[in-house]
Scaffold this motif. Structure first.
Motif, mmCIF file in Angstrom:
data_model
loop_
_atom_site.group_PDB
_atom_site.id
_atom_site.type_symbol
_atom_site.label_atom_id
_atom_site.label_comp_id
_atom_site.label_asym_id
_atom_site.label_seq_id
_atom_site.Cartn_x
_atom_site.Cartn_y
_atom_site.Cartn_z
ATOM 1 N N ALA A 48 -9.626 6.828 8.843
ATOM 2 C CA ALA A 48 -8.406 6.124 9.250
ATOM 3 C C ALA A 48 -7.400 6.064 8.111
ATOM 4 O O ALA A 48 -6.199 6.242 8.318
ATOM 5 C CB ALA A 48 -8.746 4.719 9.721
ATOM 6 N N GLY A 49 -7.843 5.788 6.915
ATOM 7 C CA GLY A 49 -6.952 5.830 5.757
ATOM 8 C C GLY A 49 -6.244 4.527 5.447
ATOM 9 O O GLY A 49 -5.656 4.405 4.372
ATOM 10 N N TRP A 50 -6.280 3.533 6.348
ATOM 11 C CA TRP A 50 -5.613 2.263 6.061
ATOM 12 C C TRP A 50 -6.229 1.157 6.920
ATOM 13 O O TRP A 50 -6.817 1.423 7.974
ATOM 14 C CB TRP A 50 -4.109 2.355 6.321
ATOM 15 C CG TRP A 50 -3.751 2.644 7.760
ATOM 16 C CD1 TRP A 50 -3.697 3.857 8.357
ATOM 17 C CD2 TRP A 50 -3.422 1.680 8.771
ATOM 18 N NE1 TRP A 50 -3.351 3.726 9.688
ATOM 19 C CE2 TRP A 50 -3.162 2.402 9.967
ATOM 20 C CE3 TRP A 50 -3.295 0.301 8.779
ATOM 21 C CZ2 TRP A 50 -2.801 1.778 11.146
ATOM 22 C CZ3 TRP A 50 -2.943 -0.332 9.964
ATOM 23 C CH2 TRP A 50 -2.688 0.407 11.128
ATOM 24 N N ASN A 84 -3.950 0.752 1.855
ATOM 25 C CA ASN A 84 -3.886 2.200 2.012
ATOM 26 C C ASN A 84 -4.969 2.815 1.131
ATOM 27 O O ASN A 84 -4.861 2.832 -0.089
ATOM 28 C CB ASN A 84 -2.504 2.719 1.605
ATOM 29 C CG ASN A 84 -2.371 4.212 1.816
ATOM 30 O OD1 ASN A 84 -3.308 4.882 2.247
ATOM 31 N ND2 ASN A 84 -1.203 4.756 1.503
ATOM 32 N N THR A 85 -6.043 3.285 1.751
ATOM 33 C CA THR A 85 -7.156 3.856 1.006
ATOM 34 C C THR A 85 -7.061 5.373 0.871
ATOM 35 O O THR A 85 -7.962 5.998 0.309
ATOM 36 C CB THR A 85 -8.481 3.504 1.696
ATOM 37 O OG1 THR A 85 -8.454 3.997 3.046
ATOM 38 C CG2 THR A 85 -8.702 1.996 1.713
ATOM 39 N N ARG A 90 1.641 5.623 3.342
ATOM 40 C CA ARG A 90 1.553 5.262 4.755
ATOM 41 C C ARG A 90 2.739 4.378 5.117
ATOM 42 O O ARG A 90 3.085 3.458 4.376
ATOM 43 C CB ARG A 90 0.257 4.498 5.039
ATOM 44 C CG ARG A 90 -1.007 5.254 4.704
ATOM 45 C CD ARG A 90 -1.372 6.236 5.788
ATOM 46 N NE ARG A 90 -2.590 6.966 5.447
ATOM 47 C CZ ARG A 90 -3.259 7.721 6.297
ATOM 48 N NH1 ARG A 90 -2.842 7.835 7.546
ATOM 49 N NH2 ARG A 90 -4.342 8.370 5.916
ATOM 50 N N THR A 91 3.323 4.647 6.285
ATOM 51 C CA THR A 91 4.410 3.816 6.812
ATOM 52 C C THR A 91 3.868 3.018 7.985
ATOM 53 O O THR A 91 3.476 3.588 9.011
ATOM 54 C CB THR A 91 5.601 4.674 7.253
ATOM 55 O OG1 THR A 91 6.097 5.420 6.131
ATOM 56 C CG2 THR A 91 6.716 3.790 7.796
ATOM 57 N N VAL A 92 3.838 1.701 7.818
ATOM 58 C CA VAL A 92 3.229 0.814 8.804
ATOM 59 C C VAL A 92 4.309 -0.073 9.409
ATOM 60 O O VAL A 92 5.105 -0.680 8.683
ATOM 61 C CB VAL A 92 2.132 -0.063 8.170
ATOM 62 C CG1 VAL A 92 1.443 -0.916 9.230
ATOM 63 C CG2 VAL A 92 1.114 0.804 7.431
ATOM 64 N N PRO A 143 -0.084 5.335 -2.007
ATOM 65 C CA PRO A 143 -1.514 5.691 -1.981
ATOM 66 C C PRO A 143 -2.344 4.735 -2.833
ATOM 67 O O PRO A 143 -1.903 4.243 -3.872
ATOM 68 C CB PRO A 143 -1.535 7.109 -2.569
ATOM 69 C CG PRO A 143 -0.150 7.629 -2.394
ATOM 70 C CD PRO A 143 0.748 6.438 -2.493
ATOM 71 N N ARG A 144 -3.551 4.465 -2.387
ATOM 72 C CA ARG A 144 -4.503 3.618 -3.099
ATOM 73 C C ARG A 144 -3.896 2.280 -3.489
ATOM 74 O O ARG A 144 -4.067 1.799 -4.608
ATOM 75 C CB ARG A 144 -5.020 4.338 -4.350
ATOM 76 C CG ARG A 144 -5.646 5.693 -4.092
ATOM 77 C CD ARG A 144 -6.947 5.546 -3.347
ATOM 78 N NE ARG A 144 -7.534 6.851 -2.988
ATOM 79 C CZ ARG A 144 -8.687 6.997 -2.342
ATOM 80 N NH1 ARG A 144 -9.344 5.924 -1.960
ATOM 81 N NH2 ARG A 144 -9.151 8.180 -2.042
#
Length: 351
Positions: A48-50, A84-85, A90-92, A143-144
């Motif tokens: 998923a990444g986040w 954000n892993t 990421r744009t949320v 990121p991260r």
């Protein structure tokens, strides 16, 4: 409202940090292909990444949901943590939404038609519109990095007392995450529920009891269910009170089933369902059911059918004999009057 980003990884500049990096690099070179497989597994687990969750307050433990309460007309505040892993930005986007629980206990956002979710049309209107994220409706998370986003919930002056189920919805890359918000407006509360539409399906150890629970109050309920059964030959094993795996929100109607392994094989049973919840009066509903084994039912039906055939044949035979006794047969001639036996007068009869 400002967004507070926090990097998840920090660079070690000390000698100890450099020695640790050297050891890890050597281990990676020795492991070779095994190290590559581990990296692939980690990437799959973090597909998923986040993530989105309530922000922890200092050293306090993590919260599974938000809990906000206050009188009508007040403004409540809290914070959402976006993590954000992945290795890319990421744009949320964030929004508030009305919410409810499914029968399985999962969070779901209220659709445009409340009846489609089993909710009363007038129940809890517009709680999702009370949320505001200010300028942080769209958040770019490096990121991260973990970004902490403040938000407010404004309780309208005329909002009804009780629980107003809601959620914070975070969306990115075609994926949505809902974080529950237990929102309560101060004032008089009412805990009330009913149980309806009770029926029995199946037989024997596979029997189940179907029913519907309705929350008619303004607070969330955690119901318990008990089942009592009375047959023709006395009490039948039912179900002792147990907690149901569902949270019943205000205005929610949920259809459930309860296994009944103690159902009889052959009996007529009166069922009584009793549902209780803290603060609410017990709700009861009754139903009746016949339990007849399939083979027994078939043999009983065949026997009744055969008995009906015998009775019909007997009635036809009786009617036929009566018809023959009422009129002479066609091949018989009537006896002349002169040939009839004389009628004798009884002696001693008075005139």
């Amino acid at each position: 409202m400002p967004v507070l980003p926090t990097p998840l990884l920090h660079t070690h500049t000390s000698a100890t940090g450099r020695r640790l990096c050297t050891v890890l690099l050597a281990a990676a070179l020795l492991l070779g292909a095994a190290g590559g497989a581990t990296a692939t597994a980690a990437a799959t687990a973090d597909e998923a990444g986040w993530t989105a969750e309530p922000a922890a307050a200092g050293a306090a433990p993590a919260r599974p949901y938000f809990y906000l309460a206050g009188p009508a007309g007040t403004v409540l505040e809290d914070r959402l943590a976006l993590t954000n892993t992945s290795d890319r930005e990421r744009t949320v986007t964030l929004r508030g939404a009305d919410a409810y629980n499914t029968a399985a206990g999962a969070l779901a956002v209220r659709p445009a038609d409340p009846a489609a979710a089993g909710l009363r049309s007038g129940a809890d209107p517009g709680a999702g519109s009370w949320f505001s994220f200010g300028a942080a409706t769209t958040v770019k998370v490096p990121p991260r990095t973990r970004a902490v986003v403040p938000f407010t919930v404004t309780l309208p002056p005329g909002s009804l007392p009780g629980d107003h189920p809601a959620a914070v919805i975070a969306a990115a890359d075609g994926r949505e995450v809902g974080v529950r918000v237990h929102l309560r407006v101060g004032g008089p509360t009412l805990a009330a529920l009913t149980v309806e539409d009770v029926s029995v399906r199946g037989r024997g150890a596979r029997a189940i009891v179907a029913y519907t629970l309705v929350n008619r109050g303004n607070v969330a309920l955690a119901p318990d269910l008990a089942l009592r059964a009375e047959g023709l030959f006395g009490e039948v094993p039912g179900r002792t009170a147990r907690a149901l795996p569902v949270e019943l929100l205000p205005g929610q109607r949920v259809s459930l089933t309860e296994p009944w392994p103690g159902a009889p094989v052959l009996d007529e049973v009166d069922l009584t369902l009793t549902v209780t919840a803290p603060g609410a009066a017990p709700a009861t509903a009754t139903a009746s059911a016949w339990f007849v084994p399939r083979g027994t039912a078939a043999r009983l039906g065949a026997g009744l059918l055969g008995l009906g055939g015998v009775v019909s044949a007997a009635l036809l035979l009786v009617r036929s004999r009566r018809a023959r006794g009422a009129a002479p047969a066609a091949d018989e001639e009537p006896v002349p009057a002169g040939n009839r036996a004389p009628e004798h007068e009884l002696t001693g009869a008075s005139r």
